[in-house]
Design an enzyme around this catalytic site. Structure first.
Site, mmCIF file in Angstrom:
data_model
loop_
_atom_site.group_PDB
_atom_site.id
_atom_site.type_symbol
_atom_site.label_atom_id
_atom_site.label_comp_id
_atom_site.label_asym_id
_atom_site.label_seq_id
_atom_site.Cartn_x
_atom_site.Cartn_y
_atom_site.Cartn_z
ATOM 1 N N ILE A 17 0.931 -1.173 -0.068
ATOM 2 C CA ILE A 17 -0.150 0.025 0.088
ATOM 3 C C ILE A 17 0.884 1.179 -0.096
ATOM 4 O O ILE A 17 0.749 2.162 -0.656
ATOM 5 C CB ILE A 17 -0.958 -0.059 1.216
ATOM 6 C CG1 ILE A 17 -1.924 -1.165 1.225
ATOM 7 C CG2 ILE A 17 -1.490 1.387 1.332
ATOM 8 C CD1 ILE A 17 -2.725 -1.494 -0.092
ATOM 9 N N LYS A 37 8.792 -6.532 -7.472
ATOM 10 C CA LYS A 37 8.362 -7.535 -6.349
ATOM 11 C C LYS A 37 9.309 -8.759 -6.858
ATOM 12 O O LYS A 37 8.795 -9.496 -7.404
ATOM 13 C CB LYS A 37 7.048 -7.819 -6.012
ATOM 14 C CG LYS A 37 6.753 -8.734 -4.871
ATOM 15 C CD LYS A 37 6.627 -8.059 -3.743
ATOM 16 C CE LYS A 37 6.333 -8.814 -2.486
ATOM 17 N NZ LYS A 37 6.033 -8.024 -1.089
ATOM 18 N N ASP A 66 0.088 -8.753 -4.012
ATOM 19 C CA ASP A 66 1.046 -7.750 -4.045
ATOM 20 C C ASP A 66 1.631 -7.072 -5.572
ATOM 21 O O ASP A 66 1.693 -6.212 -6.017
ATOM 22 C CB ASP A 66 2.274 -7.774 -3.047
ATOM 23 C CG ASP A 66 1.794 -8.067 -1.675
ATOM 24 O OD1 ASP A 66 0.736 -7.668 -1.213
ATOM 25 O OD2 ASP A 66 2.718 -8.564 -0.852
ATOM 26 N N GLU A 124 10.165 -3.856 -3.682
ATOM 27 C CA GLU A 124 9.576 -4.012 -2.568
ATOM 28 C C GLU A 124 10.024 -5.565 -2.172
ATOM 29 O O GLU A 124 9.898 -6.440 -2.796
ATOM 30 C CB GLU A 124 7.802 -3.981 -2.735
ATOM 31 C CG GLU A 124 7.098 -4.369 -1.561
ATOM 32 C CD GLU A 124 5.925 -4.626 -1.818
ATOM 33 O OE1 GLU A 124 5.309 -5.509 -0.955
ATOM 34 O OE2 GLU A 124 5.050 -4.067 -2.788
ATOM 35 N N ASN A 184 1.774 3.667 8.519
ATOM 36 C CA ASN A 184 0.933 3.135 7.780
ATOM 37 C C ASN A 184 -0.258 2.814 9.188
ATOM 38 O O ASN A 184 0.263 1.829 9.848
ATOM 39 C CB ASN A 184 0.953 2.036 7.040
ATOM 40 C CG ASN A 184 -0.253 1.485 6.178
ATOM 41 O OD1 ASN A 184 -1.159 2.432 6.020
ATOM 42 N ND2 ASN A 184 -0.236 0.154 6.211
#
Length: 242
Positions: A17, A37, A66, A124, A184
């Site tokens: 996110i 990723k 993701d 990520e 977050n």
């Protein structure tokens, strides 16, 4: 060319996110960026119900949430395979026989290809900072080998201060620049939310890049305006290993 690494204090703290928010913010500032990723692991509820499997790829299922969110977040035309090197059905492939088949050279090649095509690449990680990729590398040691600057995602919950400060300490000990951290909110009922962020801001030398509130289905929303320090994310140049 700017390549930076997004890690988190734990699993399920919102790395994807926050990555979406960063990608959108940088695109809003006119910066070309894609997410990457390297290693995507299993989940309980796949996005697609009709899953196609191929023995000719490195993928069990091309349905990892993701990866799909990263693919949806960029303005660039990228395929699932462009932004992911390995997708596994199991939650922790690096701790099973599957981990032996994770080739760091493939990951390096895929990253180099992306970094040669796009102005910026957001990488990520999976799970937390010191999580193994395979028997030879952790995400931390791999990021350090490439001298990637780091963005830390802190899921604001009980125990997050300890997790955040330990992760910051490890990043600094490895000699990597910490570009900043993003708060977050993953627990809307948590008390002392503002106080936790205030205290972490005093203890972490790197700046707070943004705060993302708790919301329903953030993976479908425009989040770029929650990232308030774009300059920190775009000024550093990264040399990817050949």
């Amino acid at each position: 060319m700017s390549v930076f690494f997004v890690t988190g204090t734990d699993t399920s703290v919102g790395k994807t996110i926050v990555s979406r928010a960063i990608i959108q913010a940088m695109q809003n500032a006119g910066i070309q960026i894609v997410g990457y990723k390297p290693l995507a692991c299993g989940q309980d509820d796949p996005v697609y119900t009709d899953v196609q499997e191929s023995g000719q790829t490195d993928y069990d299922n091309m349905d990892n949430r993701d990866v799909l969110v990263l693919q949806d977040s960029t303005n660039e035309e990228v395929s699932y395979q462009d932004i992911n090197s390995y997708t596994f059905a199991h939650t922790m492939p690096m701790l099973s026989q599957e981990g032996k088949h994770i080739d760091i050279n493939k990951i390096n090649t895929d990253l180099k290809r992306l970094s040669s095509r796009y102005q910026s690449v957001l990488v990520e990680g999976s799970f937390g900072w010191l999580t193994p990729i395979n028997q030879d590398y952790t995400f931390a040691s791999w990021a350090a080998e490439h001298k990637m600057p780091v963005v830390l995602v802190v899921g604001i919950k009980e125990g997050c201060m300890n997790h955040a400060l330990l992760t910051v300490q490890s990043i600094e000990q490895m000699g990597l620049p910490l570009l900043g951290w993003v708060a977050n909110r993953i627990n809307p009922m948590l008390g002392h939310y503002a106080e936790i962020i205030e205290d972490l801001s005093k203890r972490i030398k790197a700046p707070l890049l943004g705060k993302i509130p708790y919301m329903h289905k953030p993976e479908t929303q425009e989040l770029g305006h929650y990232i308030t320090d774009i300059d920190r994310l775009s000024y550093m140049k990264t040399e990817i290993l050949k």
